[in-house]
Structures are given as structure tokens and as C-alpha cells.
Write an enzyme that holds these catalytic residues in place. Sequence first.
Site, mmCIF file in Angstrom:
data_model
loop_
_atom_site.group_PDB
_atom_site.id
_atom_site.type_symbol
_atom_site.label_atom_id
_atom_site.label_comp_id
_atom_site.label_asym_id
_atom_site.label_seq_id
_atom_site.Cartn_x
_atom_site.Cartn_y
_atom_site.Cartn_z
ATOM 1 N N SER A 182 74.545 13.980 -5.171
ATOM 2 C CA SER A 182 75.875 14.005 -5.785
ATOM 3 C C SER A 182 76.844 14.965 -5.120
ATOM 4 C CB SER A 182 75.770 14.345 -7.277
ATOM 5 O OG SER A 182 75.389 15.696 -7.467
ATOM 6 N N LYS A 193 78.015 21.294 -9.252
ATOM 7 C CA LYS A 193 79.219 20.496 -9.018
ATOM 8 C C LYS A 193 80.326 21.426 -8.520
ATOM 9 C CE LYS A 193 77.292 16.826 -10.920
ATOM 10 N NZ LYS A 193 76.848 15.660 -10.119
#
Length: 261
Positions: free
Chosen positions: A56, A117
Site C-alpha cells: 500500500s 500511511k
Amino acid sequence: MTDDAAQGLETKPSEATAKTATAELIDLAKTVGIALLIALVVRVILFQPYTIPSESMEPGLLKGDYIVITKFDYGWSRFSIPFGPPLPKGRLFGRDPRRGDVAVFQLPRDTSVAYIKRIIGLPGDRVQVRNGVVFVNGKAIPRVQAGPTQDPGMIGLTVMRERETKADGKSYMTFDQGPGHPGDDTGVYVVPAGMYFAMGDNRDNSLDSRWPSSVGVGFIPAENLAGKARIVMVSWNDGASIFKPWTWLDLRWNRLLKGVG
């Protein structure tokens, strides 16, 4: 010399040996205890390692990267301590991350799981994605196409590299699989007080704050922040495993001590 006296002399060396062994065990226990205490202090206050488990955050971070985060950037909470004991909520010496920081945090719906993230929105910010472009408070994050490439995590998939620039002038690369993917067009997210909004750099292959916490990340509480990602210490190719000694040196040598931007 009587038999009793002789027996007394014979027991003294064995008693001395037992006392010496006991003393050595106590010294060893003290040494191990001190070492564990130092390791715990370092892990809680200064640094912590993580292994990247997914694609990701490509292309900046690859699956198999072994990274180190710094704990002092955002202050400390109960999640700074192993297993997140039930201490009072909040952060000690808490500070906001900067937009564009790559941060590790405990997943709001399951705090036993750590995610990584990029911080996009701070408390009070309005975040929206339009045609794959990220807007913060009505202003697009500047981005420039850097050409197509192969996604290292998905063989045969060609993606477009997009270079985005942070407010401080530093830039980072993202991946875009093209228009029409989930998360390319969203409503406006208003980040609540004490919360943050984060996205993966692999924009079309990331469950992040664009999705509610029941399926993705949702907004991230300040106390869930673990720290700021700083450096890739080492990186293993897919297939490497601690249980397979012959794969331990199957490294991506070009990623050793690579900074996280």
C-alpha cells in the site's frame, strides 16, 4: 583429625561452589534484567522497528522493508508501550505530525494491528479526492507525472508514477493505476479535532482514511500514532522468511539504510 572434622572439611568446597554458582546466577539475572529494561526504554521512548506487510505504500516502501520509526516526534501514548495497556487516553508531550509525514499507527478498529500511511489531513482540514488528485482545504497537492513503470508488487501491472510535492518543497512518488478506481473521487472529509486523515502512496491499492473505519482506516485518533517512519534498515525479497535460513541474505541491497521521505 576426627572423622567428623574431616567430613566438615570435605563439605566446604561444595558449599563454596554452590554459593559461587548462585552468585553467578544472580549476576546473570541482573544483567539480563538491566538489558531488558534498557531495551524497553529505547523501544518506548526512542525507536521501534516494523516490517512492511503490504504494497500500500509503494513505491516508497516495499513489502518486506524493515523500517525504524522515531517515537518522540508526536509524543507518547499508551500505544507507545508494548500491548497498549489500558492507561488514560491522550498523549504526553503530544505534537501534530506534518502533512506528508509517513506515520505508523494502531488501526482504530483493531489496535493490535499496526498500519503505515502518509498523513494528508490535520485536525480541521477539509480533504477531498477528485479524479485521483488530492485536495486539502480546496488546494490541490501539486503533482507531476513521472512516467509509467511496472508495479513491483503486482507482476504485469503498469502504473503511472506521480510525483507529489509537500509544503516544505520535498517530494515523494505515488502510484496511479488510472481513472475510475474506488477512492479516485470522494466527498469532502472534515477532519475532527484530535484526528488525522491518511492515505497510502499506492493510491489504487490502499485501504486508508478514504474508507470508514469498519472496512478501512477512517480518521486516526491522535493517541493511536506510534511514530514517524525514518529509515529502511534492510529489505528482503518476497519469499524470504525467518524460518528459512537460506533466504536470510536474499536482500534488496539497494535499499539498505534508505531514508523514508
